[in-house]
Design a protein around this motif. Sequence first.
Motif, PDB file in Angstrom:
ATOM      1  N   LEU A 366       0.841  -1.187   0.000  1.00  0.00           N
ATOM      2  CA  LEU A 366       0.000   0.000   0.000  1.00  0.00           C
ATOM      3  C   LEU A 366       0.877   1.238   0.000  1.00  0.00           C
ATOM      4  O   LEU A 366       1.813   1.352   0.800  1.00  0.00           O
ATOM      5  CB  LEU A 366      -0.910   0.001   1.234  1.00  0.00           C
ATOM      6  N   GLU A 368       1.881   4.895   0.878  1.00  0.00           N
ATOM      7  CA  GLU A 368       1.599   5.741   2.034  1.00  0.00           C
ATOM      8  C   GLU A 368       0.798   6.970   1.616  1.00  0.00           C
ATOM      9  O   GLU A 368       1.136   7.660   0.653  1.00  0.00           O
ATOM     10  CB  GLU A 368       2.907   6.185   2.685  1.00  0.00           C
ATOM     11  N   SER A 370      -2.237   7.069   0.339  1.00  0.00           N
ATOM     12  CA  SER A 370      -3.174   6.903  -0.783  1.00  0.00           C
ATOM     13  C   SER A 370      -3.716   5.486  -0.772  1.00  0.00           C
ATOM     14  O   SER A 370      -3.249   4.622  -0.034  1.00  0.00           O
ATOM     15  CB  SER A 370      -2.486   7.192  -2.119  1.00  0.00           C
ATOM     16  N   ASN A 371      -4.710   5.238  -1.635  1.00  0.00           N
ATOM     17  CA  ASN A 371      -5.297   3.912  -1.744  1.00  0.00           C
ATOM     18  C   ASN A 371      -4.642   3.082  -2.838  1.00  0.00           C
ATOM     19  O   ASN A 371      -5.058   1.957  -3.097  1.00  0.00           O
ATOM     20  CB  ASN A 371      -6.806   4.023  -2.029  1.00  0.00           C
ATOM     21  N   SER A 372      -3.641   3.625  -3.506  1.00  0.00           N
ATOM     22  CA  SER A 372      -2.992   2.917  -4.601  1.00  0.00           C
ATOM     23  C   SER A 372      -2.024   1.870  -4.067  1.00  0.00           C
ATOM     24  O   SER A 372      -1.600   1.913  -2.908  1.00  0.00           O
ATOM     25  CB  SER A 372      -2.258   3.901  -5.511  1.00  0.00           C
ATOM     26  N   LYS A 373      -1.674   0.914  -4.934  1.00  0.00           N
ATOM     27  CA  LYS A 373      -0.778  -0.167  -4.549  1.00  0.00           C
ATOM     28  C   LYS A 373       0.376  -0.259  -5.543  1.00  0.00           C
ATOM     29  O   LYS A 373       0.212   0.026  -6.721  1.00  0.00           O
ATOM     30  CB  LYS A 373      -1.527  -1.506  -4.522  1.00  0.00           C
TER      31      LYS A 373
END
Length: 416
Positions: A366, A368, A370-373
């Motif tokens: 994940l 830091e 944000s919801n992005s990976k």
Amino acid sequence: MNRNKINRKTSIFLGLFILMISFPKIVFSQQTLETINQALRYSRYSRLALKIIPVQEGDRTFVLQMPVEKIEENIDFNTYEFSYTVLSSYQEPINAQNLISLNQSDLKFETDFHYYFEKRVTIPDTQEMAVALLQVKDTRQGDMYYYHIDLISPYVFGHPDFWAYYGDNIPFDQSFVLRDEQLEFKGKGGVSLYNFHYPTAYDAPLPPMEIRPAPVPREVEVNYEGDFLLNTSKSFTKDGYYFIQSDTNSTQGMLVKTVHEAFPKVKDYDEMVDMVVYISTRREHETLLAAGDKKIALDQYWYGMLKDEEAARSVIREYFKQIEFANILFTDFKEGWKTDRGMVYTVMGPPNEVLFRPNGEIWSYLSEGSNSKITFTFARVKNILTPNYYILNRSRALQPEWFKSITTWRNGQMAF
């Protein structure tokens, strides 16, 4: 108790009940090997370490040796729920219908360090693939531990009809052994085992954004070390790795890598210099390699990077703790930190999500804030030495996050 909370909870259950009546064809997804998150398998805070070691008794008959290492102190068997199964694919649902419970009466041995289960399974002739799964639930907070291994699949050459054991009769549950440490080899086949030594040493892998192919040696040196009697103790004295077989005309065998007495921890300053390659610039690393006094050079390296002795000590502890876990988790014929998975683990830390496919392994982190990976995909490669050989799919798109993690290390801000 707050009555409003009770009413709200009742309303939710009623709503779900009405929904199920109104739409009876709704199918709730079931867990499979492809959908379960196995991140706990690589966590630094796991309470157990699971393993399945298949010993092949016939074309389709296996003895599943299932040692469970006790990492937690003062462990109570009843704190955990143990079960196993054999799946026909990575897509087969894992549920109460196919999981077989393992109770205290199923223990073959219990020691201070392990629970050990053993079950014999036979795969039907019509089944093209077979995957053994061991599942353990921590009943206190619901944590789920998993370990699986292919018994029959396109990615394995088969499994040996013998294995090595510690002095307490627990199966050897790792791929590395200290030089000169005694292991006992047991089996029901012939009377001898044949042992081949590979003195090969490996360099650290290329970074994830380096898409040019890594250099491959044209020849791999191998030396036949003779045979030794089955059901006797054996030690290995040379650096490198050994491949042990009961039949030299087959592809089945067992890998054993020899390591120094401090392994999986770092041994000395020379080794430390090698290991900091992942977070160093090329010039920094070349300077360290050329230094006459590696201790002084490393002290200057860490202090020059962080400008603070306490911060430097903290980063050194964290970095080499990552190296230690990489060695425990990923050592095969290479030290764990030199594998692609070990490299990513060292720099990025334990992944937040780990998903398996028959042909690979997918790690997600994940980002830091944000919801992005960020995702690392490891392709599984068929290898005679190990059924768990993975190579990172390298891409220039991985460069920003990789450099971001290295910068975090160099700023002394990495923590897991």
